[in-house]
Write a protein that holds these residues in place. Structure first.
Motif, mmCIF file in Angstrom:
data_model
loop_
_atom_site.group_PDB
_atom_site.id
_atom_site.type_symbol
_atom_site.label_atom_id
_atom_site.label_comp_id
_atom_site.label_asym_id
_atom_site.label_seq_id
_atom_site.Cartn_x
_atom_site.Cartn_y
_atom_site.Cartn_z
ATOM 1 N N LEU A 292 0.823 -1.215 0.000
ATOM 2 C CA LEU A 292 0.000 0.000 0.000
ATOM 3 C C LEU A 292 0.861 1.271 0.000
ATOM 4 O O LEU A 292 0.538 2.224 -0.727
ATOM 5 C CB LEU A 292 -0.951 -0.013 1.197
ATOM 6 N N PRO A 293 1.954 1.346 0.767
ATOM 7 C CA PRO A 293 2.815 2.542 0.696
ATOM 8 C C PRO A 293 3.382 2.773 -0.715
ATOM 9 O O PRO A 293 3.514 3.917 -1.161
ATOM 10 C CB PRO A 293 3.932 2.242 1.701
ATOM 11 N N LEU A 294 3.705 1.677 -1.432
ATOM 12 C CA LEU A 294 4.200 1.809 -2.803
ATOM 13 C C LEU A 294 3.095 2.335 -3.713
ATOM 14 O O LEU A 294 3.339 3.173 -4.588
ATOM 15 C CB LEU A 294 4.710 0.458 -3.305
ATOM 16 N N ILE B 1 11.118 9.427 -4.158
ATOM 17 C CA ILE B 1 11.975 9.202 -2.990
ATOM 18 C C ILE B 1 11.435 8.043 -2.149
ATOM 19 O O ILE B 1 12.178 7.125 -1.766
ATOM 20 C CB ILE B 1 12.084 10.484 -2.140
ATOM 21 N N SER B 2 10.128 8.057 -1.884
ATOM 22 C CA SER B 2 9.520 6.978 -1.094
ATOM 23 C C SER B 2 9.536 5.665 -1.867
ATOM 24 O O SER B 2 9.807 4.600 -1.302
ATOM 25 C CB SER B 2 8.090 7.346 -0.707
ATOM 26 N N ALA B 3 9.251 5.734 -3.151
ATOM 27 C CA ALA B 3 9.215 4.524 -3.971
ATOM 28 C C ALA B 3 10.599 3.890 -4.067
ATOM 29 O O ALA B 3 10.744 2.665 -3.948
ATOM 30 C CB ALA B 3 8.686 4.850 -5.361
ATOM 31 N N LYS B 4 11.624 4.702 -4.257
ATOM 32 C CA LYS B 4 12.985 4.183 -4.384
ATOM 33 C C LYS B 4 13.424 3.489 -3.089
ATOM 34 O O LYS B 4 14.095 2.445 -3.123
ATOM 35 C CB LYS B 4 13.948 5.322 -4.717
ATOM 36 N N ARG B 5 13.023 4.041 -1.962
ATOM 37 C CA ARG B 5 13.347 3.428 -0.678
ATOM 38 C C ARG B 5 12.761 2.021 -0.599
ATOM 39 O O ARG B 5 13.404 1.084 -0.114
ATOM 40 C CB ARG B 5 12.818 4.309 0.457
ATOM 41 N N ILE B 6 11.539 1.866 -1.106
ATOM 42 C CA ILE B 6 10.876 0.553 -1.102
ATOM 43 C C ILE B 6 11.561 -0.397 -2.074
ATOM 44 O O ILE B 6 11.836 -1.560 -1.751
ATOM 45 C CB ILE B 6 9.386 0.703 -1.461
ATOM 46 N N PHE B 7 11.898 0.092 -3.267
ATOM 47 C CA PHE B 7 12.555 -0.753 -4.269
ATOM 48 C C PHE B 7 13.932 -1.226 -3.781
ATOM 49 O O PHE B 7 14.325 -2.375 -4.010
ATOM 50 C CB PHE B 7 12.718 0.010 -5.592
ATOM 51 N N ASP B 8 14.643 -0.331 -3.130
ATOM 52 C CA ASP B 8 15.986 -0.678 -2.654
ATOM 53 C C ASP B 8 15.958 -1.734 -1.551
ATOM 54 O O ASP B 8 16.910 -2.505 -1.407
ATOM 55 C CB ASP B 8 16.701 0.575 -2.137
ATOM 56 N N SER B 9 14.871 -1.774 -0.798
ATOM 57 C CA SER B 9 14.785 -2.724 0.318
ATOM 58 C C SER B 9 14.036 -3.997 -0.038
ATOM 59 O O SER B 9 14.051 -4.967 0.722
ATOM 60 C CB SER B 9 14.085 -2.053 1.517
ATOM 61 N N SER C 264 13.394 -6.473 -3.420
ATOM 62 C CA SER C 264 13.673 -6.765 -4.831
ATOM 63 C C SER C 264 12.419 -7.130 -5.630
ATOM 64 O O SER C 264 12.421 -7.048 -6.854
ATOM 65 C CB SER C 264 14.690 -7.915 -4.931
ATOM 66 N N ASN C 265 11.357 -7.531 -4.949
ATOM 67 C CA ASN C 265 10.117 -7.905 -5.641
ATOM 68 C C ASN C 265 9.175 -6.728 -5.888
ATOM 69 O O ASN C 265 8.208 -6.856 -6.641
ATOM 70 C CB ASN C 265 9.356 -8.965 -4.836
ATOM 71 N N ALA C 266 9.460 -5.607 -5.239
ATOM 72 C CA ALA C 266 8.506 -4.488 -5.267
ATOM 73 C C ALA C 266 8.298 -3.907 -6.663
ATOM 74 O O ALA C 266 7.204 -3.452 -7.002
ATOM 75 C CB ALA C 266 8.969 -3.390 -4.307
ATOM 76 N N LEU C 267 9.347 -3.951 -7.491
ATOM 77 C CA LEU C 267 9.262 -3.324 -8.817
ATOM 78 C C LEU C 267 8.178 -3.958 -9.682
ATOM 79 O O LEU C 267 7.494 -3.266 -10.446
ATOM 80 C CB LEU C 267 10.617 -3.419 -9.519
ATOM 81 N N THR C 268 8.004 -5.266 -9.549
ATOM 82 C CA THR C 268 7.010 -5.967 -10.371
ATOM 83 C C THR C 268 5.862 -6.524 -9.533
ATOM 84 O O THR C 268 5.045 -7.301 -10.039
ATOM 85 C CB THR C 268 7.680 -7.124 -11.136
ATOM 86 N N ALA C 269 5.786 -6.127 -8.282
ATOM 87 C CA ALA C 269 4.723 -6.638 -7.411
ATOM 88 C C ALA C 269 3.354 -6.195 -7.895
ATOM 89 O O ALA C 269 3.170 -5.066 -8.363
ATOM 90 C CB ALA C 269 4.950 -6.136 -5.980
ATOM 91 N N LYS C 270 2.370 -7.095 -7.783
ATOM 92 C CA LYS C 270 0.990 -6.785 -8.162
ATOM 93 C C LYS C 270 0.250 -6.279 -6.922
ATOM 94 O O LYS C 270 0.080 -7.017 -5.952
ATOM 95 C CB LYS C 270 0.317 -8.010 -8.767
#
Length: 374
Positions: free
Chosen positions: A10-12, A22-30, A32-38
Motif C-alpha cells: 500500500l505505501p508503494l 523518494i519513497s518509492a525508491k526506498r521501497i525498491f531498494d529494500s 527486490s520484488n517491489a518493482l514488479t509486485a501486483k
C-alpha cells in the motif's frame, strides 16, 4: 509478491499515485520484488498506477529504466498492460516510453480482446490514438486476427466515430476500405454508428441563430482548417482585464463555430466514403447497410445524411422497415418537416403513392429487396 488481500505494498501504491520517487525508491531498494509486485485487488504494478495517475512522467521514466522489456508487459487482473493504462489515461508521453523499450506492447490484448489503441479510442484521447495508430502493427497471430480487420477493425472504427474522430476514422477506412461493409461484435456497422451522431451534421447541431449566421462565413480549407471571409479580426488583447476577457470569450465563441464546421466537413467526407464502399457489394448488401441508417436519419431529421444517401443510391427511398414504412412515411410520422420537404423537392414525393399502390395491389418498384426492424 502481494496477494489480492495483501496490503503490504500500500505505501508503494500511494507513492506511485502521487509520483513520490523518494519513497518509492526506498521501497525498491529494500525489496527486490517491489518493482514488479501486483498491488491490491486489480493486481496493478507501480508502473500501472503511476501511468494512470499521470502526475509525473519522470516517475514513469525511472520505472521504465529499471524494468526489463518483458516486465513492461505485466498484466493486471483483467489483462491490461501498462500501455493499456496509458491508452485509458491518454498518457501519450508514457506510451512512447513504453513502446520505445518494448515495440511489441501495442499488439497485446486484454481480457476484453482490446489493444491499447482500442482503449485510447474508447476513452476519446485523440493524441494517444494518433500515436498508437503509428506503432500498432497490422499483423495476425495463430490466435487473433489483426487489430484492423474483421470485427476488431470495425470495433475500432466505430469507437473512433463515437469519439467524434471522423478524420481519423476516414484515414483508417482508406487503409482498410472493407471495414465499411462489415459489422462489429454487436452487429453495428460504421454507418449505424455515424447516424447516431446528429450533431456531426449542420441540421442536427445545436447552433443558435447568430452562430448559424456566422457559420456560413467560415470556409473550410483543404487542411481542414477554417478562415473567416468577412468581418474584423480579433485584435491582440490589450488594456484592462475586462477587455482581455471579452476578447478571449469572443475568440472562444468563434473557435467553437470553426471546430463545428470542420467536424461537419469531416463527417460528410466519412459518410460519402462509407456509402461508396457499401455500393461495391451486392444489391442486398447495399440495402442492408444503407436502408436502416437512412430511415433513422429521417426519424432524427438529419437532412444531409438523407440527401447524400438518396443522391448516391436512389433505391433507398423504397426500402421499408418491418412495419412497411419508408423514409417518407417515417418523416411524416415523426414530424420531420425538413425531411418531408427535402424528399418532395428531390422529386421523390411519389413514394407515398407507391405506398398506397402497394396496399391496393398495384405494382411497386422492383428495388424493394427486404424489410427490417428500423
Amino acid at each position: 509478491m502481494g496477494s489480492e488481500n495483501d496490503n503490504h505494498y500500500l505505501p508503494l501504491y500511494k507513492a506511485a499515485l502521487h509520483g513520490d520517487w523518494i519513497s518509492a525508491k526506498r521501497i525498491f531498494d529494500s525489496d527486490s520484488n517491489a518493482l514488479t509486485a501486483k498491488i491490491l485487488g486489480l493486481h496493478e504494478t507501480a508502473l500501472h498506477v503511476s501511468i494512470s495517475a499521470g502526475h509525473s512522467i519522470e516517475f514513469v521514466q525511472k520505472l521504465v529504466d529499471r524494468m526489463s522489456a518483458d516486465e513492461l508487459g505485466i498484466k493486471t487482473k483483467y489483462g491490461d498492460t501498462p500501455l493499456h493504462y496509458a491508452g485509458v489515461a491518454g498518457n501519450t508521453a508514457a506510451a512512447k516510453l513504453l513502446v520505445n523499450k518494448n515495440p511489441k506492447l501495442p499488439q497485446e490484448r486484454n481480457s476484453g480482446n482490446d489493444t491499447p489503441l482500442h482503449r485510447a479510442a474508447a476513452y476519446a484521447h485523440e493524441d494517444t490514438v494518433q500515436y498508437l495508430l503509428l506503432v500498432t502493427e497490422d499483423e495476425e497471430d495463430p490466435i487473433r486476427s489483426s487489430p484492423f480487420t474483421d470485427e476488431d477493425g470495425v470495433r475500432l472504427l466505430n469507437l473512433l466515430i463515437i469519439a467524434d474522430f471522423y478524420s481519423i476514422a476516414l484515414s483508417v477506412l482508406q487503409r482498410y476500405p472493407g471495414l465499411a461493409r462489415k459489422r462489429d461484435y454487436n452487429g453495428f456497422s460504421a454507418l449505424d454508428r455515424l447516424v447516431e451522431k446528429p450533431h456531426a451534421f449542420l441540421s442536427g447541431s445545436r447552433l443558435g441563430f447568430f452562430q448559424r449566421f456566422l457559420y456560413h462565413y467560415f470556409a473550410v480549407t483543404s487542411a481542414d482548417k477554417t478562415s473567416v471571409h468577412q468581418g474584423k479580426d480579433v485584435e491582440t488583447p490589450g488594456g484592462s482585464f475586462d477587455e482581455y476577457k471579452n476578447e478571449s470569450l469572443q475568440f472562444q465563441f468563434l473557435q467553437h463555430i470553426q471546430k463545428t464546421k470542420v467536424m461537419h466537413k469531416q463527417a460528410m467526407e466519412l459518410l460519402r466514403f462509407l456509402i461508396s464502399e457499401a455500393l461495391k457489394g451486392s444489391v442486398l448488401e447495399a440495402d442492408n447497410l444503407l436502408g436502416p441508417p437512412t430511415r433513422i436519419a429521417a426519424i432524427l431529421g438529419i437532412r444531409e445524411f438523407v440527401t447524400e444517401m438518396i443522391k448516391s443510391y436512389p433505391g433507398t427511398v423504397w426500402l421499408r422497415n418491418m412495419a412497411g414504412q419508408n423514409i417518407f412515411l417515417l418523416a411524416v410520422k415523426h414530424r420531420q418537416e425538413k425531411i418531408f420537404n427535402l424528399l418532395y423537392q428531390m422529386g421523390t414525393h411519389n413514394i407515398f403513392a407507391g405506398t398506397i399502390n402497394q396496399g391496393s395491389g398495384k405494382s411497386c418498384p422492383t428495388i424493394i429487396q427486404r424489410t427490417d426492424k428500423q
